[in-house]
Scaffold this motif. Structure first.
Motif, PDB file in Angstrom:
ATOM      1  N   THR A  69       0.831  -1.144   0.056  1.00  0.00           N
ATOM      2  CA  THR A  69       0.064   0.030  -0.050  1.00  0.00           C
ATOM      3  C   THR A  69       0.776   1.368   0.053  1.00  0.00           C
ATOM      4  N   VAL A  70       0.413   2.304  -0.341  1.00  0.00           N
ATOM      5  CA  VAL A  70       1.262   3.580  -0.344  1.00  0.00           C
ATOM      6  C   VAL A  70       0.424   4.711   0.054  1.00  0.00           C
ATOM      7  N   SER A  71       1.151   5.661   0.291  1.00  0.00           N
ATOM      8  CA  SER A  71       0.448   7.104   0.808  1.00  0.00           C
ATOM      9  C   SER A  71       1.033   8.399   0.091  1.00  0.00           C
ATOM     10  N   VAL A  72       0.210   9.256  -0.312  1.00  0.00           N
ATOM     11  CA  VAL A  72       0.607  10.313  -1.147  1.00  0.00           C
ATOM     12  C   VAL A  72       0.025  11.466  -0.356  1.00  0.00           C
TER      13      VAL A  72
ATOM     14  N   TYR B  17       0.094  10.414  -7.120  1.00  0.00           N
ATOM     15  CA  TYR B  17      -1.088   9.621  -7.114  1.00  0.00           C
ATOM     16  C   TYR B  17      -1.323   8.730  -8.556  1.00  0.00           C
TER      17      TYR B  17
ATOM     18  N   TRP C  15       1.274   5.767  -9.335  1.00  0.00           N
ATOM     19  CA  TRP C  15       0.630   4.851  -8.660  1.00  0.00           C
ATOM     20  C   TRP C  15      -0.149   4.089  -8.927  1.00  0.00           C
ATOM     21  N   HIS C  16      -1.289   5.030  -9.194  1.00  0.00           N
ATOM     22  CA  HIS C  16      -2.766   4.400  -9.719  1.00  0.00           C
ATOM     23  C   HIS C  16      -2.999   4.087 -11.354  1.00  0.00           C
TER      24      HIS C  16
ATOM     25  N   LYS D 121      -7.214   2.230  -5.838  1.00  0.00           N
ATOM     26  CA  LYS D 121      -7.290   3.446  -5.201  1.00  0.00           C
ATOM     27  C   LYS D 121      -7.581   3.206  -3.501  1.00  0.00           C
TER      28      LYS D 121
ATOM     29  N   ILE E 169      -4.547   3.533  -1.719  1.00  0.00           N
ATOM     30  CA  ILE E 169      -3.695   4.570  -1.870  1.00  0.00           C
ATOM     31  C   ILE E 169      -3.995   5.523  -0.788  1.00  0.00           C
TER      32      ILE E 169
ATOM     33  N   THR F 231       5.914  10.186  -0.763  1.00  0.00           N
ATOM     34  CA  THR F 231       4.981   9.055  -1.051  1.00  0.00           C
ATOM     35  C   THR F 231       5.528   7.906  -0.185  1.00  0.00           C
TER      36      THR F 231
END
Ligand code: SER
Length: 593
Positions: free
Chosen positions: A136-139, A153, A156-157, A164, A167, A190
């Motif tokens: 999983t990732v964060s932005v 974003y 990644w997507h 979605k 994220i 990120t």
């Protein structure tokens, strides 16, 4: 995969993508905004701002490193499965301008979000073999100061197909990094999580934060990524505890031999602090009461206190130094200096072991410890506040608050000051060692600086020439000081220089100067120096320089004061002359600048 292999694979992977492998910089940063190096990007700060040219220095606008890092904020967090004070950070960096990623352009072109995110993804999935479904990732979601990081974003997507719901849109606290200090390169980041654990942070330095708080877009955006080797290794080795990895295995096994199995927390704290201290010493940091030296001292005191509290008699220092050398000496050659490192550890041990031990016995005497008692323990035994909290029985410290301790500390400072002011009132002032004359407040300030300098000088001379040296007199005026002492021959120029350097060292360390009213025989017992010609009353004032502990104080003298509050107020100390005064007595003339 071993930690060595992971480190190696990371460096290799980015080398193939045009990055120059740069050795870790020292834990002592050349960036004055931080006490110790906390991130891989610090040694590169001036490449982001184009003050320095990376192509000229590295043959590339891209670098990769495994960096030694230390985070002070985690000292008290250690003991669980993930917190460490010292750790290694793997990182890849780009300084820009953003160009193409064709290998022939590597030397002169940097990269930005797209390549950075793609390569992180490639490294994790292909080199480490981690399944996409575990990621999983964060932005950064944006706020009033800087906008949503839509570009990351979308990469990644849309490009990498991360759904979605995997994220997370994070706020500034989690998804904006830097600068270190008040100003510098910074930007949205990120983060990449595997099985819910954060392992990698990609920072996109597209801003320069100015001192006034404004964010200015940089001409060349930069990349700064960081991945903790210990956490990554834990994940790769299928353990949930960084102390269970090959990185710590030999050291933990050693510590475990002497700590009973129910004290896992203590084993972790000792392993972390031992490793961290050895790395700090390897980089030239020495225990002191200031800044980085004080951090080292805190770690070492904590180690020794735990040893006492949990009855750990094993001599952990020599074996730890060997274990750390064997595990890390190839990557960090400074750790091969085992003899030197061990000397520093042993020296500090001697200084504090007895003091800490006595302090702990004293702690047990108290049913309740409040700010006052904690300050007493600090002042008398050199026990830092946090250590008192750690070592005292829970029931005794229910009402112990840092603010109360700080208040005591301040009160004490005020007492020292008002003592000085009273004496200050008239013109001129009488010291225990002679008459001190000053015509104005200005002059008085100067003679007070000289006065504290005489205490430091007496200490320094005893260090250099031996403990037979004693003050025989002194004479101070606003221009200079004279200091007479017992010694039978002329000092060599090296000895003079050494004494002068020692005094200046202690001035730099900015040690507190403070006094205690004590019974005369007690003051003598702890080794406070008196002026042999004088007659003293039953209760005397003893001036200390530096924190007090029965083994560890630097200087203690019977003295009426006044003195500066902190040694740095003295300024630069300079010996101008060394000469004979009378038979068996030498005289030093000195000044302060
Ligand atoms: N500077 C960032 C960090 O320390 C990435 O390297 O997390």
């Amino acid at each position: 995969m071993t930690s060595e292999q992971i480190r190696e694979k990371f460096l290799e992977f980015f080398e193939k993508k045009g990055h120059k492998i740069v050795p870790s910089s020292s834990l002592i940063p050349d960036d004055p905004s931080v006490l110790l190096t906390t991130a891989g990007m610090q040694q590169f700060k001036r490449y982001y701002t184009a003050e320095l040219d990376a192509t000229a220095d590295f043959g590339s606008q891209r670098t990769v490193s495994a960096q030694k890092c230390f985070r002070t904020s985690d000292i008290e967090e250690t003991g669980d499965k993930t917190h460490l004070t010292f750790f290694e950070m793997l990182g890849n960096f780009s300084f820009g301008p953003v160009g193409s990623d064709n290998p022939e352009d590597f030397k002169t072109s940097g990269y930005f979000k797209r390549s950075s995110i793609f390569w992180s993804y490639e490294f994790i999935t292909e080199i480490l073999g981690i399944g996409v479904d575990r990621i999983t990732v964060s932005v950064f979601k944006g706020d009033d100061a800087t906008p949503f990081d839509e570009e990351s974003y979308n990469i990644w997507h849309k490009e990498l197909g991360i759904p979605k719901d995997k994220i997370i849109l994070g706020s500034r606290v989690d998804n904006f990094w830097g600068p270190t200090g008040d100003e510098g390169p910074c930007g949205p980041c990120t983060e990449i999580y595997v099985d819910g654990v954060e392992i990698w942070n990609n920072v996109f330095n597209e801003y320069y934060k100015e001192k006034n708080g404004g964010f200015v877009k940089t001409e060349n955006p930069g990349v700064d990524t960081g991945m903790g080797l210990e956490r990554l290794t834990a994940m790769m080795q299928g353990v949930d505890d960084v102390f269970g990895t090959d990185i710590f295995q030999p050291l933990v096994a050693k510590v475990r031999e002497s700590v009973s199995s129910e004290h896992d927390r203590v084993v972790r704290i000792l392993a972390d602090h031992l490793r961290a201290s050895i790395f700090l010493i390897g980089d030239g940091i020495r225990p002191s009461n200031k800044e980085a030296g004080y951090i080292l001292r805190r770690l070492l005191r904590r180690i020794m206190a735990y040893q006492i509290k949990y009855d750990i008699h094993a001599d952990l220092f020599p074996e730890s130094v060997e274990i750390i050398k064997n595990k890390f000496g190839k990557t960090y050659p400074e750790l091969n200096e085992t003899k030197k490192i061990l000397e520093v550890l042993e020296d500090e041990k001697q200084k504090f072991q007895e003091a800490v031990g006595r302090g702990m016995k004293e702690i047990e005497k108290f049913k309740e410890i409040g700010g006052k008692e904690a300050f007493y323990l600090y002042e008398t035994f050199g026990l830092p506040f946090e250590l008192i909290k750690e070592l005292a029985p829970k029931e005794a410290i229910e009402n112990l608050y840092k603010e109360d301790f700080d208040k005591e500390f301040e009160k004490h400072q005020e007492i020292s000051r008002s003592g000085a002011e009273k004496k200050f009132g008239g013109h001129g002032l009488l010291l225990d060692t002679g008459e001190l004359k000053a015509g104005s407040e200005e002059e008085m300030k100067k003679v007070i600086r000289f006065h504290t300098a005489t205490h430091l000088l007496q200490w320094a001379l005893r260090e250099v020439l031996g403990k037979d040296v004693r003050q025989m007199g002194s004479d101070i005026n606003p221009e200079r000081m004279r200091f007479d002492f017992s010694f039978s021959r002329k000092m060599t120029s090296e000895e003079i220089k050494k004494a002068e350097d020692l005094v200046n060292e202690k001035i730099k360390e900015n040690l507190p100067v403070h006094f205690k009213e004590m019974l005369k025989n007690e003051a003598e017992k702890i080794g406070a120096l008196s002026f042999f010609k004088a007659k003293y009353p039953e209760t005397v004032k003893v001036y200390f320089i530096g924190p007090i502990s029965p083994m560890g104080f630097l200087s203690a003298e019977f003295c009426g004061g006044p003195h500066v509050n902190w040694t740095s107020e003295i300024g630069k100390f300079k010996i101008t002359k060394e000469e004979a005064s009378s038979a068996g007595i030498r005289r030093i003339r000195a000044t302060v600048l």
